[in-house]
Design a protein around this motif. Structure first.
Motif, PDB file in Angstrom:
ATOM      1  N   SER A  25       0.492   8.027   0.696  1.00 13.20           N
ATOM      2  CA  SER A  25      -0.948   7.536   0.550  1.00 13.20           C
ATOM      3  C   SER A  25      -0.948   6.479   1.524  1.00 13.20           C
ATOM      4  O   SER A  25       0.182   5.957   1.901  1.00 13.20           O
ATOM      5  N   VAL A  26      -2.142   6.092   1.685  1.00 10.70           N
ATOM      6  CA  VAL A  26      -2.126   4.908   2.439  1.00 10.70           C
ATOM      7  C   VAL A  26      -1.438   3.544   1.942  1.00 10.70           C
ATOM      8  O   VAL A  26      -0.785   2.869   2.726  1.00 10.70           O
ATOM      9  N   ASP A  27      -1.514   3.666   0.734  1.00  9.35           N
ATOM     10  CA  ASP A  27      -0.918   2.292   0.098  1.00  9.35           C
ATOM     11  C   ASP A  27       0.632   2.293   0.360  1.00  9.35           C
ATOM     12  O   ASP A  27       1.247   1.557   0.659  1.00  9.35           O
ATOM     13  N   VAL A  28       1.319   3.581  -0.039  1.00  9.86           N
ATOM     14  CA  VAL A  28       2.645   3.780   0.342  1.00  9.86           C
ATOM     15  C   VAL A  28       3.151   3.691   1.731  1.00  9.86           C
ATOM     16  O   VAL A  28       4.089   3.015   2.205  1.00  9.86           O
ATOM     17  N   TYR A  29       2.250   4.158   2.708  1.00  9.08           N
ATOM     18  CA  TYR A  29       2.426   4.047   4.136  1.00  9.08           C
ATOM     19  C   TYR A  29       2.447   2.309   4.599  1.00  9.08           C
ATOM     20  O   TYR A  29       3.425   2.184   5.171  1.00  9.08           O
ATOM     21  N   LEU A  30       1.620   1.732   3.997  1.00  4.92           N
ATOM     22  CA  LEU A  30       1.568   0.262   4.393  1.00  4.92           C
ATOM     23  C   LEU A  30       2.602  -0.310   3.788  1.00  4.92           C
ATOM     24  O   LEU A  30       3.302  -1.381   4.533  1.00  4.92           O
ATOM     25  N   ARG A  31       2.975  -0.154   2.456  1.00  5.20           N
ATOM     26  CA  ARG A  31       4.291  -0.905   1.791  1.00  5.20           C
ATOM     27  C   ARG A  31       5.381  -0.373   2.869  1.00  5.20           C
ATOM     28  O   ARG A  31       6.467  -1.361   2.898  1.00  5.20           O
ATOM     29  N   GLU A  32       5.722   0.816   3.237  1.00 14.09           N
ATOM     30  CA  GLU A  32       6.968   0.995   4.057  1.00 14.09           C
ATOM     31  C   GLU A  32       6.557   0.139   5.339  1.00 14.09           C
ATOM     32  O   GLU A  32       7.799  -0.117   5.868  1.00 14.09           O
TER      33      GLU A  32
END
Length: 85
Positions: A25-32
């Motif tokens: 997800s975009v959320d997971v991608y940004l956290r990474e």
């Protein structure tokens, strides 16, 4: 807490596309991305770890190894502080 950020549509599209490529997800991608930024200081100066090592070795090779060494007495605590009494 949910926060909305305003970004240009083209930036949002790129973020979504890269997240999709990674299968997250975009959320997971940004956290990474945030985690990577916090653990990779070389990104701040644009050099990879290997490049920094290469430059350090090059710098070190340009210096002579024939330096005067200090005696044990010269670097002893007693010698350093002998003037203080």
């Amino acid at each position: 807490m949910l926060t909305m950020l305003e970004v240009e549509p083209e930036v949002a599209s790129k973020i979504q596309a890269r997240a999709r490529e990674r299968g997250v997800s975009v959320d997971v991608y940004l956290r990474e991305l945030i985690d990577q930024t916090g653990t990779e200081p070389e990104r701040s100066n644009g050099l990879s770890s290997k490049e920094r090592i290469r430059l350090l070795r090059k710098w070190a090779a340009g210096h002579t190894v024939r330096t005067a060494t200090l005696s044990e007495n010269a670097i002893s605590r007693a010698h350093i502080y002998e003037e203080r009494g």
